[in-house]
Design an enzyme around this catalytic site. Structure first.
Site, mmCIF file in Angstrom:
data_model
loop_
_atom_site.group_PDB
_atom_site.id
_atom_site.type_symbol
_atom_site.label_atom_id
_atom_site.label_comp_id
_atom_site.label_asym_id
_atom_site.label_seq_id
_atom_site.Cartn_x
_atom_site.Cartn_y
_atom_site.Cartn_z
ATOM 1 N N CYS A 70 -25.520 16.640 65.928
ATOM 2 C CA CYS A 70 -25.170 15.223 65.831
ATOM 3 C C CYS A 70 -24.649 14.883 64.442
ATOM 4 O O CYS A 70 -25.033 15.492 63.447
ATOM 5 C CB CYS A 70 -26.394 14.363 66.129
ATOM 6 N N ARG A 113 -18.577 18.755 64.601
ATOM 7 C CA ARG A 113 -19.966 19.167 64.788
ATOM 8 C C ARG A 113 -20.327 19.294 66.267
ATOM 9 O O ARG A 113 -21.367 19.851 66.612
ATOM 10 C CB ARG A 113 -20.900 18.159 64.109
ATOM 11 N N TRP A 166 -25.118 14.942 70.217
ATOM 12 C CA TRP A 166 -25.121 16.160 71.012
ATOM 13 C C TRP A 166 -26.460 16.183 71.732
ATOM 14 O O TRP A 166 -27.508 16.285 71.109
ATOM 15 C CB TRP A 166 -24.964 17.383 70.115
ATOM 16 N N ASN A 218 -30.338 12.515 63.714
ATOM 17 C CA ASN A 218 -29.920 13.891 63.964
ATOM 18 C C ASN A 218 -31.168 14.759 63.879
ATOM 19 O O ASN A 218 -31.885 14.716 62.883
ATOM 20 C CB ASN A 218 -28.891 14.349 62.926
ATOM 21 N N GLY A 219 -31.436 15.528 64.929
ATOM 22 C CA GLY A 219 -32.602 16.400 64.910
ATOM 23 C C GLY A 219 -33.450 16.222 66.154
ATOM 24 O O GLY A 219 -32.992 15.721 67.181
ATOM 25 N N GLU A 277 -18.169 40.255 68.165
ATOM 26 C CA GLU A 277 -17.550 39.002 67.738
ATOM 27 C C GLU A 277 -16.409 38.621 68.673
ATOM 28 O O GLU A 277 -16.258 37.450 69.042
ATOM 29 C CB GLU A 277 -17.030 39.152 66.298
ATOM 30 N N LYS A 308 -16.339 35.148 70.886
ATOM 31 C CA LYS A 308 -15.265 34.166 70.772
ATOM 32 C C LYS A 308 -14.649 33.870 72.135
ATOM 33 O O LYS A 308 -14.341 32.727 72.457
ATOM 34 C CB LYS A 308 -14.183 34.665 69.804
ATOM 35 N N GLU A 342 -17.024 31.678 74.016
ATOM 36 C CA GLU A 342 -17.154 30.350 73.415
ATOM 37 C C GLU A 342 -16.033 29.404 73.817
ATOM 38 O O GLU A 342 -16.288 28.249 74.159
ATOM 39 C CB GLU A 342 -17.168 30.466 71.880
ATOM 40 N N HIS A 351 -23.575 55.108 80.073
ATOM 41 C CA HIS A 351 -25.007 54.891 80.302
ATOM 42 C C HIS A 351 -25.259 53.615 81.097
ATOM 43 O O HIS A 351 -26.338 53.027 80.992
ATOM 44 C CB HIS A 351 -25.756 54.859 78.974
ATOM 45 N N LYS A 381 -21.129 22.755 65.902
ATOM 46 C CA LYS A 381 -20.767 23.538 64.726
ATOM 47 C C LYS A 381 -21.993 23.966 63.928
ATOM 48 O O LYS A 381 -22.175 25.140 63.635
ATOM 49 C CB LYS A 381 -19.831 22.714 63.832
#
Length: 608
Positions: A2, A27, A75, A99-100, A480, A484, A487, A503, A603
């Protein structure tokens, strides 16, 4: 997570707060809102689910007046992303943005409901407004009510509050989530970070954990967790409005991908002596030659950077390394050696799980070294040594240039440790340093291969599942690349060490599953070639990133090849990170997803 912003001043608050919310979009959020103190002293609010354009339409229909205001991009954690759950929340004479996560909100809510208070949202944040207002009911001043309420909150929070009939007053507080004060001329600002305040003020004070503050247009008072008045330094923020524009690119992510060479180069300038062309880091708070062990922890892409760092530290400096994702390590609580070093990696320096690990490791007696892009962050202030990268603001939710800047710092650290531990002779050190210093130029060459990457993207965009393969220090680059792709394109992707293919994962391969190979000719190439031949024999469509020598050997195996510049194996992970990120971006374009703000992601992950 947030975003918070607020202003007390002499100009209309709504346009100032709204533009700050625009700067906080990076964010991640799913609703937004603004509250102001109207000329008659009453609190007025406007909120909307979805993007800021929805809030703009609501504000046009119902304008908010006043020169004191707070804003929020939410968020969702507790409660669905609806207008009713959007911030600011109001209870009686107070409105707040948060925020939190308030961990003890259920207990507090039960107490307040017992006092006859009625809750209208599903959020944990509403509890703060009711708690503060309950103290106002006891004839406390806003300052006294806020201080009293804060002592009952458990969890992580950054807060901004405004009060009915108290125009020109705003109270902020932080515990485990960042909050900054901006100084203006006849006005003061609050923001989740300096980017929110960039065009408003370059004079910034970062609140310490447990601080709360009282702002008026002309003054700032800061108190610590014991309510003792304290002074915090004013710093000059490096970010400017011009730094956070798209500069003609379609997305922030595209812009930031093109900034890889600059981020690597600027970071190298910071860690290199220009005369001797030798890596020069700040003095360590320990004797590197006598370190028994290092512990690395991080989240997401930063964790993959740490995996490459472990490879370098063990192979070059012969330093044993333990590594784990922060969300696991902080609760696994592994035993630590005496006089050990902990290496924490974060772009924002506010990542909740990584910060939790930092505090655990510090309590366990480890010296803390942090690799950060925001050095004045909470992690920076709590570290024994900060190795700052110079990536500049990274706005897109998916990390790009910060990742290669992190790798650049870790490469410099590995060379320095190898020198101090006597595991690398001078000639070898000079050779590897030269390869590192040459990297910005090689990175810039990658953008001449965009058409080849776009051809790959057309294959990947049609797939439901994708496998990424790597070996050695390029295995984390495969991870990575898969991250990506997940995401920003929402295509399922998994990364494997290529030797693990037979395997189990090889059973997944058929003509519908592209196999993306990170295959520089300098890193276990013959082994990788054998693995790719096995995949091809089972119908796999091989898409390879390699160099000229590798391309010659892969020409009868890979369906598509992007030939990258020749570089030393030492720096190959940094270089190869760039095209795998570009591939994900190009696939996302073809899929039509929201590149800069992918669904369900934020973010800065400042809560668990």
């Amino acid at each position: 997570m947030c975003g918070i912003c607020g202003v007390v001043g002499h100009r209309p608050a709504t346009p100032i707060v709204f533009e700050a919310l625009r700067r906080l979009e990076y964010r991640g959020y799913d609703s937004a809102g603004i509250a102001t103190i109207a000329p008659d002293g009453q609190i007025t609010r406007c909120r909307a689910a979805g993007k800021l354009d929805n809030l703009a339409a609501a504000l046009k229909a119902h304008p908010l007046q006043g020169t004191t205001g707070i804003g929020h991009t939410r968020w969702a954690t507790h409660g669905a992303p609806t207008t009713n759950n959007a911030h600011p929340h109001q209870a009686g004479r107070v409105a707040i943005v948060h925020n939190g996560i308030i961990e003890n909100f259920a207990e507090l809510k039960k107490i307040l409901e017992g006092q006859g208070r009625q809750f209208v949202t599903e959020t944990d944040s509403e509890i703060v407004a009711h708690l503060v207002d309950s103290y106002l009911d006891q004839n406390m001043t806003p300052q006294q009510a806020a201080a009293a309420a804060l002592k009952h909150l458990e969890g992580a929070y950054a807060l901004a509050m405004i009060f009915e009939d108290h125009d020109g007053l705003m109270i902020g507080a932080r515990h485990g989530a960042p909050l900054a004060i901006g100084y203006g001329e006849g006005e003061m600002f609050l923001g989740s970070d300096s980017l929110a305040l960039a065009p408003l003020s370059r004079r910034i004070t970062y609140l310490e954990d447990g601080d709360w503050c009282v702002l008026t247009p002309q003054s700032v008072e800061i108190f610590d967790r014991t309510d003792r008045k304290v002074e915090r330094p004013i710093q000059i923020a490096a970010q400017t409005q011009s730094q956070i524009g798209k500069d003609g690119y379609r997305h922030f992510m595209e812009k930031e991908l093109h900034e890889h060479p600059v981020a690597i180069g600027q970071t190298l300038q910071r860690v290199t002596d220009p005369v001797t062309r030798r890596i020069t880091l700040p003095d360590f708070p320990f004797n590197a030659a006598e370190l028994p062990r290092a512990t690395i922890s991080a989240c997401g892409s930063a964790y993959y950077a740490g995996l490459v760092g472990r490879y370098w530290l063990e192979s070059l400096a012969r330093l044993p390394v333990d590594i784990d994702v922060a969300s696991e390590m902080r609760y696994r609580a592994p035993p630590q050696p005496d006089q050990g070093m902990a290496l924490l990696i974060s772009q924002s320096g506010e990542t909740a799980d990584t910060l939790g690990v930092l505090r655990f490791l510090k309590e366990a007696g480890q010296k803390i070294v942090s690799v950060l892009n925001v050095e004045h962050s909470t992690m920076g202030r709590e570290s024994d040594l900060v190795l700052g990268m110079v990536a500049g603001p990274e706005i897109s939710v998916a990390s790009t240039k910060a990742f290669t800047a992190q790798l650049t710092v870790l490469a410099a650290l590995a060379l320095t440790f190898a020198r101090e531990r006597g595991t690398l002779d001078t000639a070898a050190e000079q050779e590897l340093t030269a390869a590192l210093l040459d990297l910005p130029s090689r990175a810039a060459e990658i953008f001449s291969h965009l058409e080849g990457i776009r051809d790959m993207a057309r294959v990947v965009a049609q797939a439901r599942d994708v496998l990424y393969l790597g070996r050695g220090s390029c295995m984390p680059i495969a991870q990575e690349g898969a991250l990506k792709l997940k995401e920003i394109s929402y295509i399922h992707a998994e990364a494997y060490a290529a030797g693990e293919l037979k395997h189990g994962p090889i059973s997944l391969i058929d003509q519908t599953v592209p196999v993306v190979a990170i295959a520089p000719s300098t890193i276990l190439f013959d082994k990788m070639l054998s693995n790719l031949q096995e995949a091809k024999a089972r119908g796999g469509r091989i898409l390879a990133f390699t160099d000229a020598a590798g391309a010659e050997k892969l020409k009868d195996v890979a369906e598509q090849i992007v030939v990258l510049p020749d570089v030393d194996a030492f720096v190959a992970p940094i270089l190869y990170a760039i095209p795998v990120q570009i591939l994900a971006y190009e696939v996302a374009l073809l899929k039509g997803t929201d590149v800069d703000q992918p669904r369900n992601l934020a973010k800065s992950v400042t809560v668990e």
